[in-house]
Design a protein around this motif. Structure first.
Motif, PDB file in Angstrom:
ATOM      1  N   SER B  17       0.846  -1.193   0.000  1.00  0.00           N
ATOM      2  CA  SER B  17       0.000   0.000   0.000  1.00  0.00           C
ATOM      3  C   SER B  17       0.880   1.241   0.000  1.00  0.00           C
ATOM      4  CB  SER B  17      -0.892   0.024   1.250  1.00  0.00           C
ATOM      5  OG  SER B  17      -1.754  -1.079   1.282  1.00  0.00           O
ATOM      6  N   VAL B  18       0.319   2.342  -0.460  1.00  0.00           N
ATOM      7  CA  VAL B  18       1.020   3.626  -0.421  1.00  0.00           C
ATOM      8  C   VAL B  18       0.044   4.684   0.067  1.00  0.00           C
ATOM      9  CG1 VAL B  18       0.482   4.322  -2.812  1.00  0.00           C
ATOM     10  CG2 VAL B  18       2.564   5.163  -1.708  1.00  0.00           C
ATOM     11  N   LYS B  19       0.573   5.627   0.840  1.00  0.00           N
ATOM     12  CA  LYS B  19      -0.256   6.738   1.331  1.00  0.00           C
ATOM     13  C   LYS B  19       0.466   8.034   1.001  1.00  0.00           C
ATOM     14  CE  LYS B  19      -3.094   8.040   5.320  1.00  0.00           C
ATOM     15  NZ  LYS B  19      -3.505   7.640   6.682  1.00  0.00           N
ATOM     16  N   VAL B  20      -0.172   8.867   0.206  1.00  0.00           N
ATOM     17  CA  VAL B  20       0.404  10.132  -0.244  1.00  0.00           C
ATOM     18  C   VAL B  20      -0.300  11.269   0.480  1.00  0.00           C
ATOM     19  CG1 VAL B  20       0.826  11.619  -2.240  1.00  0.00           C
ATOM     20  CG2 VAL B  20       0.931   9.123  -2.495  1.00  0.00           C
ATOM     21  N   SER B  21       0.474  12.240   0.950  1.00  0.00           N
ATOM     22  CA  SER B  21      -0.117  13.384   1.638  1.00  0.00           C
ATOM     23  C   SER B  21      -0.055  14.638   0.775  1.00  0.00           C
ATOM     24  CB  SER B  21       0.583  13.633   2.976  1.00  0.00           C
ATOM     25  OG  SER B  21       1.909  14.062   2.752  1.00  0.00           O
ATOM     26  N   CYS B  22      -0.914  15.581   1.099  1.00  0.00           N
ATOM     27  CA  CYS B  22      -1.059  16.819   0.325  1.00  0.00           C
ATOM     28  C   CYS B  22      -1.407  17.919   1.330  1.00  0.00           C
ATOM     29  CB  CYS B  22      -2.173  16.607  -0.697  1.00  0.00           C
ATOM     30  SG  CYS B  22      -2.745  18.071  -1.577  1.00  0.00           S
ATOM     31  N   LYS B  23      -0.424  18.751   1.664  1.00  0.00           N
ATOM     32  CA  LYS B  23      -0.626  19.780   2.688  1.00  0.00           C
ATOM     33  C   LYS B  23      -0.980  21.106   2.037  1.00  0.00           C
ATOM     34  CE  LYS B  23       1.354  21.981   6.770  1.00  0.00           C
ATOM     35  NZ  LYS B  23       0.083  21.789   7.507  1.00  0.00           N
ATOM     36  N   ALA B  24      -2.106  21.664   2.444  1.00  0.00           N
ATOM     37  CA  ALA B  24      -2.606  22.913   1.869  1.00  0.00           C
ATOM     38  C   ALA B  24      -2.208  24.104   2.722  1.00  0.00           C
ATOM     39  CB  ALA B  24      -4.126  22.846   1.757  1.00  0.00           C
ATOM     40  N   SER B  25      -1.989  25.223   2.076  1.00  0.00           N
ATOM     41  CA  SER B  25      -1.705  26.454   2.794  1.00  0.00           C
ATOM     42  C   SER B  25      -2.176  27.643   1.957  1.00  0.00           C
ATOM     43  CB  SER B  25      -0.206  26.587   3.101  1.00  0.00           C
ATOM     44  OG  SER B  25       0.554  26.615   1.911  1.00  0.00           O
ATOM     45  N   GLY B  26      -2.414  28.769   2.627  1.00  0.00           N
ATOM     46  CA  GLY B  26      -2.786  29.994   1.939  1.00  0.00           C
ATOM     47  C   GLY B  26      -4.260  30.177   1.674  1.00  0.00           C
ATOM     48  N   TYR B  27      -5.090  29.234   2.146  1.00  0.00           N
ATOM     49  CA  TYR B  27      -6.541  29.370   1.976  1.00  0.00           C
ATOM     50  C   TYR B  27      -7.256  28.581   3.071  1.00  0.00           C
ATOM     51  CZ  TYR B  27      -6.860  24.644  -0.112  1.00  0.00           C
ATOM     52  OH  TYR B  27      -6.831  23.275  -0.341  1.00  0.00           O
TER      53      TYR B  27
END
Lengths: 110, 120
Positions: B17-27
Motif C-alpha cells: 500500500s502507499v499513502k500520499v499526503s497533500c498539505k494545503a496552505s494559503g486558503y
C-alpha cells in the motif's frame, strides 16, 4: 461511460491561432474545463466553466462550448504555449458520477 | 500564496500500500474539496476521486473503488490518498488538486506531484 475525444496533435505557427477541440455527446450541456501541462510539470487550469479564465491566465486563451464540441482557442500563439492540453467534464449521466478527461492534445508551435 | 505540497517519491512492491499526503496552505482548507489525479508514464490524466474537506464526503472512480481511500485532517490542512494492493500499472505520478465546492468544478491549484513506482 462518457467519452471525450481530442485530436492527438495540433500544429500552429507563432502568432497564429490554435484551436483544440473536445468532442462528446451533447457536451454543450456540461461545463468544460481546460488544462495546460508542460513536460515535467503539474497541469494548470487555463479555462473553466466553458469560457472563464482564472486570474493570471492571458486573454489569449478562450473557450467555447456548444452541441457536441467544446473548443479551446489560443490567439497569437507563442513558443511558450507549446504543451499538452486536456479537457475535462463531470459526467453525472451514469450510476456512478465521475470526472472525465479527454485524451489530451499536444500543441506544437512550428 | 495558495499552494499544495505533496509528500516525496515512493517505491513499493506489488501488493503493498502507499499513502500520499497533500498539505494545503494559503486558503481556508474546509472551504474546498481535493481531487486526486494520476498520470502513468507517457499517458494522459486519470481522475481517482474527490473528497470534501468540509464534511469528508467522498466520490471515487469506479475502477478504483475498494482499493482507494481518501481522507483529510482539518487540524493540519492535509489531505491523504491511500492506494492498496498495488500493481505495476499503478506506477504513475499522483497529483492532488484543489476543487472549489463540488467535485465537478475546475481544479484550480495543483500539487507538485508524487511519483509512485511499483516494482518487484
Amino acid at each position: 461511460s462518457y467519452v471525450l475525444t481530442q485530436p492527438p496533435s495540433v500544429s500552429v505557427a507563432p502568432g497564429q491561432t490554435a484551436r483544440i477541440t473536445c468532442g462528446g455527446n451533447n457536451i454543450g450541456s456540461k461545463s468544460v474545463h481546460w488544462y495546460q501541462q508542460k513536460p515535467g510539470q503539474a497541469p494548470v487550469l487555463v479555462v473553466y466553466d466553458d469560457s472563464d479564465r482564472p486570474s493570471g491566465i492571458p486573454e489569449r486563451f478562450s473557450g467555447s462550448n456548444s452541441g457536441n464540441t467544446a473548443t479551446l482557442t489560443i490567439s497569437r500563439v507563442e513558443a511558450g504555449d507549446e504543451a499538452d492540453y486536456y479537457c475535462q467534464v463531470w459526467d453525472s449521466s451514469s450510476d456512478h458520477p465521475n470526472v472525465v478527461f479527454g485524451g489530451g492534445t499536444k500543441l506544437t508551435v512550428l | 500564496q495558495v499552494q499544495l505540497v505533496q509528500s516525496g517519491a515512493e517505491v513499493k512492491k506489488p501488493g503493498a500500500s502507499v499513502k500520499v499526503s497533500c498539505k494545503a496552505s494559503g486558503y481556508t482548507f474546509t472551504s474546498y474539496g481535493i481531487s486526486w489525479v494520476r498520470q502513468a508514464p507517457g499517458q494522459g490524466l486519470e481522475w481517482m476521486g474527490w473528497i470534501s474537506a468540509y464534511n469528508g464526503n467522498t466520490n471515487y472512480a469506479q475502477k478504483l473503488q475498494g482499493r482507494v481511500t481518501m481522507t483529510t485532517d482539518t487540524s493540519t490542512s492535509t489531505a491523504y490518498m491511500e492506494l492498496r494492493s498495488l500493481r505495476s500499472d499503478d506506477t504513475a505520478v499522483y497529483y492532488c488538486a484543489r476543487v472549489p465546492g463540488v467535485p465537478q468544478g475546475g481544479m484550480d491549484v495543483w500539487g507538485q506531484g508524487t511519483t509512485v513506482t511499483v516494482s518487484s
